[in-house]
Design a protein around this motif. Structure first.
Motif, short mmCIF file in Angstrom:
data_model
loop_
_atom_site.label_atom_id
_atom_site.label_comp_id
_atom_site.label_asym_id
_atom_site.label_seq_id
_atom_site.Cartn_x
_atom_site.Cartn_y
_atom_site.Cartn_z
N ILE A 127 0.85 -1.20 0.00
CA ILE A 127 0.00 0.00 0.00
C ILE A 127 0.88 1.24 0.00
CG2 ILE A 127 -1.76 1.28 1.30
CD1 ILE A 127 -2.75 -1.43 2.39
N ASP A 128 0.55 2.17 -0.86
CA ASP A 128 1.23 3.46 -0.89
C ASP A 128 2.74 3.31 -1.08
OD1 ASP A 128 0.80 6.12 -1.04
OD2 ASP A 128 0.46 6.45 1.10
N ARG A 135 2.92 -3.50 3.97
CA ARG A 135 2.18 -3.12 5.15
C ARG A 135 1.74 -4.40 5.86
NH1 ARG A 135 -2.47 0.55 5.99
NH2 ARG A 135 -3.88 -0.64 7.31
N ARG A 156 -9.35 -2.49 7.23
CA ARG A 156 -8.60 -1.22 7.36
C ARG A 156 -7.62 -1.07 6.18
NH1 ARG A 156 -10.08 3.00 9.25
NH2 ARG A 156 -8.96 3.93 7.57
N ALA A 157 -6.95 -2.19 5.87
CA ALA A 157 -5.98 -2.15 4.77
C ALA A 157 -6.67 -1.78 3.46
CB ALA A 157 -5.28 -3.51 4.63
N GLU A 214 -9.42 0.00 3.08
CA GLU A 214 -9.75 1.44 3.12
C GLU A 214 -8.51 2.26 2.81
OE1 GLU A 214 -12.34 3.34 3.23
OE2 GLU A 214 -13.64 1.58 3.26
N ASP A 215 -7.39 1.88 3.43
CA ASP A 215 -6.16 2.66 3.23
C ASP A 215 -5.66 2.55 1.79
OD1 ASP A 215 -6.40 3.37 5.82
OD2 ASP A 215 -4.74 2.13 6.57
N ALA A 269 -7.82 4.74 -0.32
CA ALA A 269 -7.51 6.15 -0.01
C ALA A 269 -6.18 6.55 -0.65
CB ALA A 269 -7.47 6.36 1.50
N ALA A 270 -5.18 5.64 -0.59
CA ALA A 270 -3.88 5.94 -1.21
C ALA A 270 -4.04 6.10 -2.72
CB ALA A 270 -2.88 4.82 -0.90
N ASN A 275 -1.74 -0.60 -5.66
CA ASN A 275 -1.81 -1.15 -4.30
C ASN A 275 -2.32 -2.58 -4.38
OD1 ASN A 275 -1.53 1.60 -2.74
ND2 ASN A 275 -3.02 1.91 -4.39
#
Ligand code: NAD
Length: 497
Positions: free
Chosen positions: A17-18, A22, A50-51, A53-54, A57-58, A209
């Motif tokens: 991610i990003d 992670r 959560r991952a 969502e992140d 978002a990234a 991602n």
């Protein structure tokens, strides 16, 4: 630009991610196996919301800058990526073999097919060119340009851990989108290395991602308001569900589903070539290909010699771990999947087909998920093994009187991914080409997989959507059209001759 040593950690598989790995946080985990040994080699998170969502978002944050990056620069990332993939070709093939089980030659070819898509992505500046009509009316010009959609997502199956993700994200990214990939939970590792190499090629953080998970994570992607489009490849019921769900939420969707592929052998076929094609198609990758031959339609008096030759070929096929030199067929993906394939073999016996070669009798050392090549003769069109996707090393021969009967029978299938004919007759080949209801047609070809400049063109329930993966369809899927009409009236402020 360096390939670097693979840094995908062992055991608990991370997300990507990003622009970096992670650590996963989940309440449900699934073991990842080496199918050739039956050993669990890692665990994958199934519900790390959560991952997800992140990751979205990234991807959303990264979108404006990436979309504004000149297309020549985006294409240059793909040029560099191609070189890195070539340098890592062998390593990626080993990764595919370790998590999927297919033999190294197949895995190497799979990675090569994926690299072809990256080459198509590197040609984006030509393919993405728009259209203009100058002076369509006095002082009026019209231009049509392709613009990216935003955040798009890919859901991929277990059977091509490198190639199928590569069908999707190189084209989506070079077109200016950002991407969230959820690879199969059964073969999740190779995708991480693909992402890591793309970062090494210069892709900015957040543009690609990778999030692990199962059906729940996939459902969250389908529900996510920031995901504009979904590319799916997998089994038919899930493809239909993904298509309906994504469309009902106004997302663009392409969903490639399951298959049941028919190969016709004409009496004039070169028998050795036909048998080679059928064996590599039906037993290669343990039958776990969406283009695998499943039903052989033997026309007229070719049936007896064909069945004898297929039986002999099955007896000689070298089955074993994909890393072992000379092996031609590896294990199935999981013990449960092997049980399911055995269930199909039992149904064939129950429904009255003749079992010519029984792969259940073959013995293998160790705990790998192996099953030998299996061959049925005198199969009828209404039997379960003639209708349903088996996705294992089982070939079913149906005897038919002529080409017309063969095509009519194949066309009763609900699926329409691929079909092949083996013949020396141009007339027969042309009749087959023009009348068979399948999107990818082979003539004396065992696996008629289109190269990346063409679409992967399944029909009927093998595909839900309008625009296929790869080729110009791929670019059209990942872009919106914008049509600009401009008028510059003469207001006297900028006099021109
Ligand atoms: P699958 O349908 O079980 O899984 C595919 C993906 O969907 C995975 O990422 C999985 O996590 C996800 N998924 C599972 N259940 C879901 C649900 N309820 N909602 C949303 N997502 C869900 O497929 P598989 O067993 O991994 O792959 C084999 C299948 O894929 C075969 O049927 C094969 O024919 C098909 N396939 C088709 C093509 C093609 O081009 N048409 C190519 C390769 C494979």
């Amino acid at each position: 630009m360096r390939t670097g040593a693979p840094s995908v950690p062992e055991s608990l598989l991370p997300h990507y991610i990003d622009g970096g790995f992670r650590a996963p946080v989940a309440s449900e985990w699934m073991p990842v196996y080496n199918p050739a040994t039956g050993e669990a080699t890692a665990r994958v998170a199934m519900d790390d919301s959560r991952a997800l969502e992140d990751a979205v978002a990234a991807a959303r944050r990264a979108f404006p800058d990436w979309a504004a990056t000149p297309i020549m620069e985006r294409a240059r990332v793909m040029f560099r990526y191609r070189d890195l993939l070539e340098q890592a070709h062998e390593e990626l093939a080993r990764s595919v073999t370790d998590e999927h089980g297919k033999v190294l030659d197949d895995a190497y070819a799979e990675v090569g097919r994926g690299i072809e898509v990256v080459e198509l992505a590197a040609s984006a500046p030509s393919v993405m060119k728009g259209e203009v009509v100058a002076n369509i009316a006095h002082g009026v010009d019209v231009e049509m340009v392709r613009v990216p959609l935003g955040v798009v997502a890919g859901l991929t199956p277990f059977n091509f851990p490198a190639m199928i993700p590569l069908w999707m994200f190189p084209i989506a990214l070079v077109a200016g989108n950002t991407f969230v990939l959820k690879p199969s939970e059964r073969t999740p590792r190779t995708a991480l290395r693909l992402a890591e190499l793309l970062t090494a090629a210069g892709l900015p953080p957040g543009v690609l991602n990778v999030v692990h998970g199962g059906a729940g994570t996939a459902s969250a992607i389908l529900a996510h308001p920031d995901v504009r489009a979904v590319s799916f490849v997998g089994s038919e019921p899930v493809a239909r569900h993904v298509y309906e769900t994504a469309a009902s939420r106004h997302k663009r969707v392409q969903a490639l589903g399951g298959a049941k592929n028919f190969h016709v052998v004409m009496p004039d076929a070169v028998l050795d070539d036909a048998v080679r094609g059928l064996v590599s198609s039906g037993y290669g990758s343990a039958g776990e290909r969406c283009l695998a031959c499943s039903v052989v339609l033997a026309v007229g008096d070719v049936a007896d010699p064909l069945v004898a030759a297929l039986q002999a070929a099955g007896d000689h096929l070298r089955v074993g771990p994909g890393t072992q030199a000379g092996t031609e067929m590896g294990p199935l993906i999981r013990r449960e999947h092997r049980d399911r394939v055995i269930g199909f073999i039992e149904s064939g016996e129950r429904e009255g087909a003749s079992l010519v070669r029984d792969g259940r009798r073959d013995r293998f050392a160790g705990e790998g998920f192996f099953l030998g090549p299996t061959l049925f003769d005198h199969v009828r069109a209404d039997m379960t093994i003639a209708r349903e996707e088996i996705f294992g090393p089982v070939l079913s021969v149906i005897r038919v009187p002529d080409l017309g009967a063969a095509v009519a029978l194949a066309n009763t299938s609900a699926f329409g991914n691929t079909a092949s004919i083996y013949t020396r007759s141009g007339r027969a080949a042309r009749y087959f080409r023009d009348h068979i209801e399948a999107g990818m047609v082979g003539v004396n070809v065992g696996v008629a997989a289109p190269v990346a400049i063409f679409p992967f063109a399944g029909w009927k329930t093998s595909f839900y959507g309008d625009l296929h993966a790869t080729g110009t369809d791929g670019y059209r899927f990942y872009t919106e059209l914008r049509v600009v009409t401009s008028r510059w009236p003469d207001d006297g402020t900028a006099p021109v001759p």
